[in-house]
Every structure is written in structure tokens, then in C-alpha cells.
Design an enzyme around this catalytic site. Sequence first.
Site, PDB file in Angstrom:
ATOM      1  N   ASP A  24       0.848  -1.195   0.000  1.00 49.51           N
ATOM      2  CA  ASP A  24       0.000   0.000   0.000  1.00 49.51           C
ATOM      3  C   ASP A  24       0.887   1.250   0.000  1.00 49.51           C
ATOM      4  O   ASP A  24       1.618   1.481   0.957  1.00 49.51           O
ATOM      5  CB  ASP A  24      -0.895  -0.051   1.243  1.00 49.51           C
ATOM      6  CG  ASP A  24      -1.722   1.208   1.424  1.00 49.51           C
ATOM      7  OD1 ASP A  24      -1.861   1.974   0.444  1.00 49.51           O
ATOM      8  OD2 ASP A  24      -2.236   1.417   2.545  1.00 49.51           O
ATOM      9  N   ASP A  28      -4.020   3.927   2.743  1.00 53.57           N
ATOM     10  CA  ASP A  28      -5.474   3.746   2.944  1.00 53.57           C
ATOM     11  C   ASP A  28      -5.822   2.301   3.303  1.00 53.57           C
ATOM     12  O   ASP A  28      -6.995   1.943   3.408  1.00 53.57           O
ATOM     13  CB  ASP A  28      -6.262   4.200   1.703  1.00 53.57           C
ATOM     14  CG  ASP A  28      -6.028   3.307   0.500  1.00 53.57           C
ATOM     15  OD1 ASP A  28      -5.173   2.389   0.564  1.00 53.57           O
ATOM     16  OD2 ASP A  28      -6.692   3.526  -0.539  1.00 53.57           O
ATOM     17  N   ASP A  32      -1.764  -0.901  -3.801  1.00 55.03           N
ATOM     18  CA  ASP A  32      -1.972  -0.078  -4.993  1.00 55.03           C
ATOM     19  C   ASP A  32      -0.744  -0.121  -5.900  1.00 55.03           C
ATOM     20  O   ASP A  32       0.271  -0.743  -5.553  1.00 55.03           O
ATOM     21  CB  ASP A  32      -2.322   1.366  -4.587  1.00 55.03           C
ATOM     22  CG  ASP A  32      -1.358   1.921  -3.555  1.00 55.03           C
ATOM     23  OD1 ASP A  32      -0.168   1.553  -3.611  1.00 55.03           O
ATOM     24  OD2 ASP A  32      -1.790   2.707  -2.680  1.00 55.03           O
ATOM     25  N   ASP A 101      -4.557  -8.976 -16.414  1.00 56.83           N
ATOM     26  CA  ASP A 101      -5.650  -9.928 -16.271  1.00 56.83           C
ATOM     27  C   ASP A 101      -6.756  -9.478 -17.217  1.00 56.83           C
ATOM     28  O   ASP A 101      -7.106  -8.300 -17.255  1.00 56.83           O
ATOM     29  CB  ASP A 101      -6.151  -9.905 -14.818  1.00 56.83           C
ATOM     30  CG  ASP A 101      -6.561 -11.279 -14.326  1.00 56.83           C
ATOM     31  OD1 ASP A 101      -7.388 -11.908 -15.001  1.00 56.83           O
ATOM     32  OD2 ASP A 101      -6.060 -11.702 -13.272  1.00 56.83           O
ATOM     33  N   ASP A 209      -9.064 -14.727 -17.781  1.00 59.80           N
ATOM     34  CA  ASP A 209      -9.940 -15.236 -16.731  1.00 59.80           C
ATOM     35  C   ASP A 209     -11.033 -16.150 -17.308  1.00 59.80           C
ATOM     36  O   ASP A 209     -11.706 -15.770 -18.272  1.00 59.80           O
ATOM     37  CB  ASP A 209     -10.596 -14.005 -16.076  1.00 59.80           C
ATOM     38  CG  ASP A 209     -11.283 -14.311 -14.773  1.00 59.80           C
ATOM     39  OD1 ASP A 209     -10.590 -14.634 -13.803  1.00 59.80           O
ATOM     40  OD2 ASP A 209     -12.524 -14.201 -14.723  1.00 59.80           O
ATOM     41  N   GLU A 273      -7.066 -19.251 -18.306  1.00 66.63           N
ATOM     42  CA  GLU A 273      -7.525 -19.950 -17.105  1.00 66.63           C
ATOM     43  C   GLU A 273      -8.670 -20.868 -17.529  1.00 66.63           C
ATOM     44  O   GLU A 273      -9.684 -20.395 -18.052  1.00 66.63           O
ATOM     45  CB  GLU A 273      -8.008 -18.957 -16.038  1.00 66.63           C
ATOM     46  CG  GLU A 273      -8.294 -19.656 -14.713  1.00 66.63           C
ATOM     47  CD  GLU A 273      -9.297 -18.917 -13.827  1.00 66.63           C
ATOM     48  OE1 GLU A 273      -9.307 -19.168 -12.618  1.00 66.63           O
ATOM     49  OE2 GLU A 273     -10.097 -18.110 -14.333  1.00 66.63           O
ATOM     50  N   HIS A 346      -4.482 -16.487  -6.149  1.00 68.12           N
ATOM     51  CA  HIS A 346      -5.411 -15.690  -5.346  1.00 68.12           C
ATOM     52  C   HIS A 346      -6.748 -16.378  -5.094  1.00 68.12           C
ATOM     53  O   HIS A 346      -7.571 -15.855  -4.355  1.00 68.12           O
ATOM     54  CB  HIS A 346      -5.641 -14.346  -6.043  1.00 68.12           C
ATOM     55  CG  HIS A 346      -6.389 -14.520  -7.340  1.00 68.12           C
ATOM     56  ND1 HIS A 346      -5.853 -15.175  -8.430  1.00 68.12           N
ATOM     57  CD2 HIS A 346      -7.634 -14.157  -7.708  1.00 68.12           C
ATOM     58  CE1 HIS A 346      -6.734 -15.192  -9.402  1.00 68.12           C
ATOM     59  NE2 HIS A 346      -7.831 -14.589  -9.002  1.00 68.12           N
ATOM     60  N   ASP A 347      -6.966 -17.532  -5.739  1.00 66.83           N
ATOM     61  CA  ASP A 347      -8.218 -18.272  -5.550  1.00 66.83           C
ATOM     62  C   ASP A 347      -8.040 -19.523  -4.699  1.00 66.83           C
ATOM     63  O   ASP A 347      -9.002 -20.270  -4.492  1.00 66.83           O
ATOM     64  CB  ASP A 347      -8.777 -18.728  -6.908  1.00 66.83           C
ATOM     65  CG  ASP A 347      -9.218 -17.563  -7.776  1.00 66.83           C
ATOM     66  OD1 ASP A 347      -9.635 -16.533  -7.228  1.00 66.83           O
ATOM     67  OD2 ASP A 347      -9.136 -17.704  -9.016  1.00 66.83           O
TER      68      ASP A 347
HETATM   69  C1  GLC Z   1     -11.499 -16.463 -11.972  1.00 64.75           C
HETATM   70  C2  GLC Z   1     -10.701 -15.574 -11.041  1.00 64.75           C
HETATM   71  C3  GLC Z   1     -11.451 -15.404  -9.765  1.00 64.75           C
HETATM   72  C4  GLC Z   1     -12.768 -14.728 -10.083  1.00 64.75           C
HETATM   73  C5  GLC Z   1     -13.547 -15.500 -11.132  1.00 64.75           C
HETATM   74  C6  GLC Z   1     -14.640 -14.653 -11.714  1.00 64.75           C
HETATM   75  O1  GLC Z   1     -11.610 -17.752 -11.512  1.00 64.75           O
HETATM   76  O2  GLC Z   1      -9.412 -16.086 -10.873  1.00 64.75           O
HETATM   77  O3  GLC Z   1     -10.739 -14.659  -8.819  1.00 64.75           O
HETATM   78  O4  GLC Z   1     -13.527 -14.605  -8.925  1.00 64.75           O
HETATM   79  O5  GLC Z   1     -12.748 -15.898 -12.225  1.00 64.75           O
HETATM   80  O6  GLC Z   1     -14.095 -13.614 -12.467  1.00 64.75           O
END
Ligand code: GLC
Length: 572
Positions: A24, A28, A32, A101, A209, A273, A346-347
Site C-alpha cells: 500500500d 489507505d 496499490d 488480467d 480469466d 484460465e 489468489h483463488d
Molecule cells: C477467476 C478468477 C477469480 C474470479 C472469477 C470470476 O476464476 O481467478 O478470482 O472470482 O474468475 O471472475
Amino acid sequence: MSETPRDWWKSAVVYQVYPRSFADGDGDGVGDIPGIRAHVDHLAWLGVDVVWLSPVYRSPMDDNGYDISDYHDVDPLFGTLDDLDGLIADLHERGIRLVMDLVVNHTSSSHAWFQESRSGRDSAKRDWYWWRPPREGHVGGEPGAEPTNWGSAFSGPAWTYDPDSGEYYLHLFAPSQPDLNWENPEVREAVYSMMRWWLDRGVDGFRMDVINMISKAGLEDGELGGPGGPIDTTTHGDPGPFVLNGPRVHEFLQEMHREVFADRPAGLLTVGETPATSVEEARRYTDPERREVDMVFQFEHVDLDSGPGGKWDVVPMSLLDLKASLGRWQEGLADVGWNSLYLGNHDQPRSVSRFGDDSPEYRAASAKALATVLHLHRGTPYVYQGDEIGMANAPLATVDDLRDIESVNAHRALLARGATGEEAMAAIRAKSRDHARTPMQWDADEHAGFTTGTPWLPANPDHVEVNVAAQREDPDSVLHHYRALIALRHDEPVVAHGDFTMLLPDHPQVYAFTRRLDDVVLLVVANLSSQPATARFDPTWDDAEPLLATTAHPTAGTWSLTPWETAVLIRR
Ligand code: GLC
């Protein structure tokens, strides 16, 4: 400078930045772009080749930016377009590429396209999304009137009623993430033109994505009671067979390649993905002759701890299953196609907690062992921020500790299904995406050096021990090990280009394989367990050259390995 080979990414390592949680810059409490810029030297020191930046576009942030309301701007929470240009320049100066992304299966419901689409049945953009009347014989808005019985990945139905027009729109994720209709050529052209705009601005490619959901096979009721991944199939039908790897997805990706990438110089990266995708399908996506994407993110190994009830029906992760799965992918893409190598993002929960042992005794050893195994497979390794220091799952004691839309909604849905509060939390504690989203641990200070304000998600209390500053000082740390692995991929062509042979597939503790390129052979042996292990390999390895601080030593082909010990040997 020598010409960039078309498949430059085979010897590359990608680092994923989740901007909300990385650093950050303005106090805040939310990460960022200025924060990222302050840490590009960490990435350069680590030696990564590419940064994949999770979404920074304008967004209402219902799904932390995976709900985009303007593809051509940066959300003020993260900074400005100028900041992003600055980040691209900082990275390029250090020889690092930036991959954005690309979230184009859906937009945010606040996107101007959707606003126009929902303005009425005769809107010029009505057909840019999936609008359908209520089910025959039903009144719109009443339970069961949805056009199909599909559940959404974030709980509840995949259709939301719009009383103004009397129709439903489709959203495979949250109601604020309406699915774009890729059947409409105007939609496709708008997406391609946006992608060209970003490439012209200097970005080096896209992580796409849920790109295997853009072609829908038909809108029919799905099966109830099956596995359904994140879908609760006790209450909703599984849309999977109708929306995953649909009939036109390869055509759309080939068109995208022609329209966006074909005329540009080598050096770009495209990664799709692709949940619920088989090896055979992945070959089609990544066969270079077909010109679709360079590599995929497949999900088979991160679904191994899901039981018959889907994502929240948690079962133990078995090493034998992991070996069988990853081994099958190595074999299936041996001659044609390419895979991304990952254990976390991140998932997903933190890899050291899920596949390793995050107890104080074995955390570092297991983080190193997992990294060694992963990075030395054939494919392109992805380092998720914090994995390079062995960051572990967050405590997540109660529902108040959850922030992620998926976890919050799943908690509610599990309770509605009859789970007790503790049962629901146990499932969520195993799989929540919030684990991956706690602040990056830079140092031992308050909030882990992530922010001077109050972080949007608290830093893991273990940051006083586990942090970048401490590990930079310790040559034996997880961080230094990652750096050595990344360097090895750059320096030894066998790592990037060699073939792969799994050894001891039935050994319950040891993960072992060889890689071979011409006369060079690499042997990787790892005890992926918290107990001592023994294993036998061809005794000709006894005197081979050790790499990566290997200390294990065989006698006449017999190896005794301490918990999470690894060995990497090379023969030339
Ligand atoms: C993908 C992303 C995930 C998101 C989902 C919907 O799986 O990695 O974080 O919530 O798509 O966009």
C-alpha cells in the site's frame, strides 16, 4: 540483442501480484500501483521474467476487481493510468514483462455496456448479454421462474430478474458479474479492440480469466446432485456441461489470435484460465499450430481435496493422487502443448498449508520441497506473491474474518443446507480464497510493512517470523531457495526443455522424477512428508553432481531422506 524465440516463456518464471494485498503506497489500507512500484526490486532480485497483475481496472470491487466497469482505466483505489505506465516502465527497465488480467467472460453490472443493455428490450446492446424470459408458465421473479436451474459459482441462482424489462440475465458468478454474449460479433470486436489498446500501451500479454466459459452450448437445465465444483447442486443444476469448453471456444480464441496477436512481434504471453478442462482439451488450447493460447491454468490438482459434494466437501489431499494427476498432465502435454505450473494463487489456500506442513518445524523445509518439485516440472512456473517466503493460511477464526464474496456466500449457503456454524467454518477454513489475500509480509513491523494505515484484511500474525526482510538476510531461507530455482530454469536448458519421467509413482512419501535433454539428465527426489523416508534409485546416481544445496547422499542407490528433504542431481 538476439531475437526473442517464439516459445521464450518455456524458460520463464511468472510472478503473480494481487494488487489489493501486495503493498500500500498511500496508507489507505489497500494495496496499490505505487506500492508495487516501491517493490519492483524485490521482483528483479528474485529473477522473475513476467509479472501477472490481477485486475486493476475500474470496478465496484464486488469480486475485488474481477468485476470490471471500465476496461480502459485504472481504479482510483489502485492509482491512475500514469501510475500503471510507470510500473510498466519500471518493470521493462529491469527486463520484466507485464501481463494484464483479462476478464471478458463477464463485465461488472456497472459497466456502460450492461447499463445500456438493461435499459430496455430494444436496446442496441440488449444482445451483448444473455437475456431470457421467465420459464414457460412461471411468473418472473418467483422462485423457479429462472430460465434454467443453474447455480452460480458464488452461491444462489445464475440468473437475476430485471423487473423493468420482465427478463432474466445470466451470471455464472455474482449477480453483479453478468456474462457477455460472445455469439455477438460486436462483443468480440469490442474485446479485441480493447486488448489491442493495452498492447499498444506496452503490456506484454494477458492472463485470460475463465476463458473456457465464453462459448455456451445451450441454455438447458443442469444436473442436480452431481459434484458441480463450486456450485451447490443440492439446490441448483450444474451449468458445467453447457458453459465449459463450449462448441465455439476454440473458434473464438483463434479469431482473437488473428485479430489481436498475429501481427505482433514475439515476446507476448497468452495464458488461459481453464477450470474443469481435460488434458486432451488443454492440448487443443495450447497446440502452437492451432494459434489459440500459449498455456493453460488447469484445475485438476487443486480439485483433489474436493469430495463428491464439491469444493466445500473437503477431503484430505493425497500425495499419490497428486503424483498421478500432475504426472498425467506431464505425459499428456509431452509433445504438443504447454502447461502452467502452480500450487497456489489468489483463488486457492496457501500451498504450504495445503500441500506442505505449516508447523514451525517443517514450514520452511516443506515450502522449499514443494517449490523444488513444482519448478522442475516441464511447464512454466507461477509464483504467487508470498509463496516465495512460505506464507501460510490465515487463522480465519469466525465468519467476521471473511471478506471474499465466495466465502461469505458459501458460509451462508452451507448454513442454509443444515451445516453447523463450526462445520461451515471448517470447510471455509480449508479452502477460503481469503487465505491467499492477507497482506504480503515484507517485514516484522506492525501490518507486516504492508501499510501504514489499517489493512483491509489483517496481516497474518506469523509475519513477525515469516517475512521478506528476515529471509533476505538468511541464505538458507525459502526466499533464497526460490531465487536459486528461478536461476536454475534460466541456466539449465534441461529444466525448460527436457522431457519428464515420473519415478516411484506408488511411493507414498517420495515424489521423484527425471528430466532429460540430449545427454543431460536431472534427477529430482523429494520427501513430501513429515516423516523420514527411504527410496531406491539406480546406483549410477550415487556420484552425480548435486545442485541447489543438496545434502542427501545415497549409498549404493539407497536414499534416506529427512522429512521434506529434497535432492537435485545432474548428470552430463
Ligand atoms: C477467476 C478468477 C477469480 C474470479 C472469477 C470470476 O476464476 O481467478 O478470482 O472470482 O474468475 O471472475
